[in-house]
Design an enzyme around this catalytic site. Structure first.
Site, PDB file in Angstrom:
ATOM      1  N   LYS A   1       4.148  -6.907  -0.998  1.00 20.07           N
ATOM      2  CA  LYS A   1       4.771  -7.199   0.293  1.00 20.07           C
ATOM      3  C   LYS A   1       4.183  -8.489   0.875  1.00 20.07           C
ATOM      4  CE  LYS A   1       5.403  -5.236   4.878  1.00 20.07           C
ATOM      5  NZ  LYS A   1       5.309  -4.078   5.738  1.00 20.07           N
TER       6      LYS A   1
ATOM      7  N   GLU B   1      -6.015  -7.479  -5.598  1.00 21.57           N
ATOM      8  CA  GLU B   1      -5.813  -6.885  -6.919  1.00 21.57           C
ATOM      9  C   GLU B   1      -4.581  -7.483  -7.591  1.00 21.57           C
ATOM     10  OE1 GLU B   1      -6.354  -5.292  -4.120  1.00 21.57           O
ATOM     11  OE2 GLU B   1      -7.616  -3.508  -4.382  1.00 21.57           O
TER      12      GLU B   1
ATOM     13  N   GLY C   1       4.667  -0.603   3.228  1.00 24.30           N
ATOM     14  CA  GLY C   1       4.412  -0.564   1.784  1.00 24.30           C
ATOM     15  C   GLY C   1       4.679   0.810   1.181  1.00 24.30           C
ATOM     16  N   ARG C   2       4.175   1.850   1.829  1.00 23.79           N
ATOM     17  CA  ARG C   2       4.314   3.204   1.258  1.00 23.79           C
ATOM     18  C   ARG C   2       5.703   3.775   1.458  1.00 23.79           C
ATOM     19  NH1 ARG C   2       0.701   2.617   5.231  1.00 23.79           N
ATOM     20  NH2 ARG C   2       0.989   3.701   7.215  1.00 23.79           N
TER      21      ARG C   2
ATOM     22  N   GLU D   1      -2.354   7.687   3.972  1.00 27.49           N
ATOM     23  CA  GLU D   1      -2.428   6.355   4.589  1.00 27.49           C
ATOM     24  C   GLU D   1      -1.644   6.375   5.912  1.00 27.49           C
ATOM     25  OE1 GLU D   1      -0.893   2.380   2.940  1.00 27.49           O
ATOM     26  OE2 GLU D   1      -2.946   2.361   2.237  1.00 27.49           O
TER      27      GLU D   1
ATOM     28  N   HIS E   1      -4.652  26.166 -15.115  1.00 16.95           N
ATOM     29  CA  HIS E   1      -5.804  26.349 -16.006  1.00 16.95           C
ATOM     30  C   HIS E   1      -6.980  25.478 -15.589  1.00 16.95           C
ATOM     31  CE1 HIS E   1      -3.417  28.808 -18.740  1.00 16.95           C
ATOM     32  NE2 HIS E   1      -2.421  28.034 -18.337  1.00 16.95           N
TER      33      HIS E   1
ATOM     34  N   LYS F   1     -11.792  -4.221   2.444  1.00 14.01           N
ATOM     35  CA  LYS F   1     -11.242  -5.438   1.819  1.00 14.01           C
ATOM     36  C   LYS F   1     -12.060  -6.661   2.250  1.00 14.01           C
ATOM     37  CE  LYS F   1      -6.303  -4.190   1.816  1.00 14.01           C
ATOM     38  NZ  LYS F   1      -5.005  -4.538   2.375  1.00 14.01           N
TER      39      LYS F   1
HETATM   40  O1  F6P Z   1      -3.737  -0.252   0.825  1.00 19.06           O
HETATM   41  C1  F6P Z   1      -3.331  -1.130   1.805  1.00 19.06           C
HETATM   42  C2  F6P Z   1      -1.979  -1.723   1.513  1.00 19.06           C
HETATM   43  O2  F6P Z   1      -1.719  -2.650   2.499  1.00 19.06           O
HETATM   44  C3  F6P Z   1      -0.867  -0.691   1.402  1.00 19.06           C
HETATM   45  O3  F6P Z   1      -0.402  -0.286   2.629  1.00 19.06           O
HETATM   46  C4  F6P Z   1       0.115  -1.416   0.559  1.00 19.06           C
HETATM   47  O4  F6P Z   1       1.066  -0.548   0.013  1.00 19.06           O
HETATM   48  C5  F6P Z   1      -0.800  -2.032  -0.477  1.00 19.06           C
HETATM   49  O5  F6P Z   1      -1.952  -2.402   0.256  1.00 19.06           O
HETATM   50  C6  F6P Z   1      -0.250  -3.208  -1.221  1.00 19.06           C
HETATM   51  O6  F6P Z   1       0.126  -4.245  -0.369  1.00 19.06           O
HETATM   52  P1  F6P Z   1       1.063  -5.428  -0.834  1.00 19.06           P
HETATM   53  O7  F6P Z   1       2.381  -4.863  -1.218  1.00 19.06           O
HETATM   54  O8  F6P Z   1       1.141  -6.358   0.323  1.00 19.06           O
HETATM   55  O9  F6P Z   1       0.404  -6.084  -2.028  1.00 19.06           O
END
Ligand code: F6P
Length: 536
Positions: A204, A210, A265-266, A351, A382, A502
């Site tokens: 987003k 990452e 995002g979620r 979240e 199990h 972060k």
């Molecule tokens: O974990 C924090 C967060 O901002 C989530 O809400 C989001 O889904 C994820 O990081 C990834 O964010 P982006 O889509 O901006 O890379």
């Protein structure tokens, strides 16, 4: 307003302190309970009769929903109001799945045409890739799709892809890279050929550490194989709200699929973030998926509260957690295809509702979002079910199952579903010491073989796992989370709690390279120093 200021909350508290309803008694007192305490919507049946709800509790919970203005907040959600107050944003994931002729406005502007335009571009792109018209740099057709994203830009796509694998184009393989741990990338691309890979960089913000690290690595890997910068445009597409960053990365914005800041995002799997899913199941399948979400949206919007699936699930959750003392929710899908659904829900629920201040910033005096966990059945039986049946904690469960299997092998489906029904029955009614003794168990083992029962669960059933039923299931949980957040008076749509870690990671990363004294607490300093020594 804080949840515990509502009169219905106070009445529920008094009820919980003065009553000890048991499922055995509730069922004995009402032979029709199993037929009565169920509701249906968007192809799903919810049986909530095995929740510890008396008629009075149910009535009070519905009152609570009214006093917390769930209906007004629901209207504000669908109406595009700025309900994410801490980020000054509307929350309109429901517009992603609205029909093409629907009108959903933010500040007087209908957002549906933009949504449809992106969907049409995604559909054309998916068709080109699936048909082999879209070729890699050396002219070969795409054989592997790698989605690079994390959180909502990973969990929705990977969960939905796995869930709908039976509907996917098997000429393509799909891979999901999320972790900044380089082993994730290395293992996922190990057997892939750069000539036939398509990377989707899904983010987003297009700034997530990452994802950007993995995307840069992917770019190097591709160029290592193909040797020419101009190959990037045939092998990379982006999904983002941030065109400037996408361009900076070197992806042609022609190959970018956009979405908007009003999609959290979620809550984004129905947006362009679902591109990998569309590539897998085709544009028609994806439309079906959105249609299922929309059907549940409509159910949530229109069904009376007492028949409204998200509302009923939210209320039973609140009863279990705030009044019966449960701290977690086990989500137990009896479908191997849904094995990632609990992980997906962890982000969606935790979240969203992992908050401890109200919308106005006041500390809450009650628990909010539950710990969500689970695993596909029957495997969990199990492993951890022992604790659910005989442990000391109260763990409400959501069982999820289907009437039909997508792979019709003799015996399996009946055995699978027999286990769903057996588990909820055992949890609810247990086995008394007397029953155990009467079955001939020696005295010294009676206590060990006694099942206390009275452990609440709900069962969600649909005929078959399809794009439509999956879409409806996701929307069901989205709205459940929203209703709970509304009652707790919190903002379910921000996530400030993930920020501090972060920021600190960005500070620590260069310190791991350096040799100067790190400036943290004594524990963190010692850990950094250990790492520097050991990695040398
Ligand atoms: O974990 C924090 C967060 O901002 C989530 O809400 C989001 O889904 C994820 O990081 C990834 O964010 P982006 O889509 O901006 O890379």
């Amino acid at each position: 307003m804080k949840a515990d200021q509502h009169p219905a909350w106070q009445a529920l508290r008094t009820y919980a302190e003065t009553h000890q309803d048991t499922l055995r008694h509730l069922f004995a007192a009402d032979p029709e309970r199993g037929q009565r305490l169920r509701a249906g919507g968007a192809g799903w049946l919810l049986d909530y009769s095995k929740q510890r709800l008396s008629g009075e509790v149910l009535g009070l919970l519905l009152e609570l929903a009214r006093q917390a203005q769930v209906e007004q907040r629901r209207a504000a959600l669908f109406g595009g109001e700025t309900i994410n107050a801490t980020e000054q944003r509307a929350v309109l994931h429901t517009a992603l799945r609205a029909p093409a002729d629907a009108v959903t406005e933010i500040g007087g502007e209908n957002v549906v045409p933009e949504v449809q335009e992106v969907l049409a571009r995604m559909a054309a792109f998916s068709k080109a890739v699936r048909s082999g018209e879209w070729r890699g740099y050396t002219g070969k057709r795409i054989e592997a799709v790698v989605n690079i994203g994390i959180g909502g830009s990973d969990l929705g796509p990977v969960m939905a892809y796995e869930a709908l694998k039976a509907y996917s184009d098997r000429q393509l393989t799909f891979h999901f890279v999320s972790n900044v741990d380089g082993n994730d990338f290395a293992e996922k691309v190990r057997d892939l050929n750069p000539e036939t890979v398509l990377f989707i960089v899904a983010s987003k913000t297009f700034t997530t550490l990452e994802t950007m690290t993995n995307a840069q690595t992917a770019r190097r890997w591709l160029l290592g194989g193909l040797g020419d910068e101009s190959a990037v445009s045939r092998h990379f597409v982006a999904v983002s709200t941030n065109a400037a960053e996408v361009e900076k990365f070197g992806i042609d914005t022609q190959n970018m699929f956009g979405f908007w800041d009003w999609v959290g995002g979620r809550y984004s799997v129905g947006s362009a973030i679902g591109l990998s899913l569309m590539l897998a199941i085709g544009a028609e399948g994806f439309r079906e998926f959105l249609a299922g979400m929309h059907e549940m949206d409509q159910h949530f919007l229109e069904a009376p509260l007492e028949e409204n699936l998200p509302v009923l699930m939210a209320l039973t959750g609140i009863w279990n957690q705030n009044f019966l003392g449960a701290e977690s929710l086990a989500v137990l899908p009896y479908s191997e295809y849904l094995r990632l659904f609990p992980a997906y829900l962890q982000q969606l629920d935790m979240e969203s509702n992992g908050k401890s201040v109200t919308l106005s910033g006041e500390a809450v005096s009650y628990s909010t979002g539950p710990i969500v966990w689970g695993q596909a059945g029957t495997n969990g039986q199990h492993a951890f079910y022992q604790l659910i049946h005989q442990g000391t904690r109260l763990i409400p469960c959501d069982f999820i199952g289907f009437a039909r299997s997508l792979n019709d092998l003799p015996l399996h489906q009946d055995l699978l579903m027999a286990n769903v029904f057996a588990q909820s029955e055992a949890l609810a009614f247990g086995r008394t010491a007397e029953e155990v003794r009467d079955s001939g168990v020696p005295d010294e083992l009676v206590a060990h073989k006694t099942f206390p029962g009275n452990r609440p669960s709900s069962t969600l059933l649909a005929r078959e796992l399809t794009p439509r039923s999956l879409g409806a299931l996701i929307a069901l949980y989205e709205h459940k989370v929203f209703v709970q957040g509304t009652i707790w008076g919190i903002n379910s749509f921000d996530q400030w709690g993930v920020e501090l870690g972060k920021v600190l990671a960005q500070k620590i990363a260069p310190e791991l390279e350096g040799s100067g004294a790190p400036h943290h607490d004594s524990s963190t300093n010692a850990l950094i120093e250990w790492y520097r020594r050991e990695k040398a």
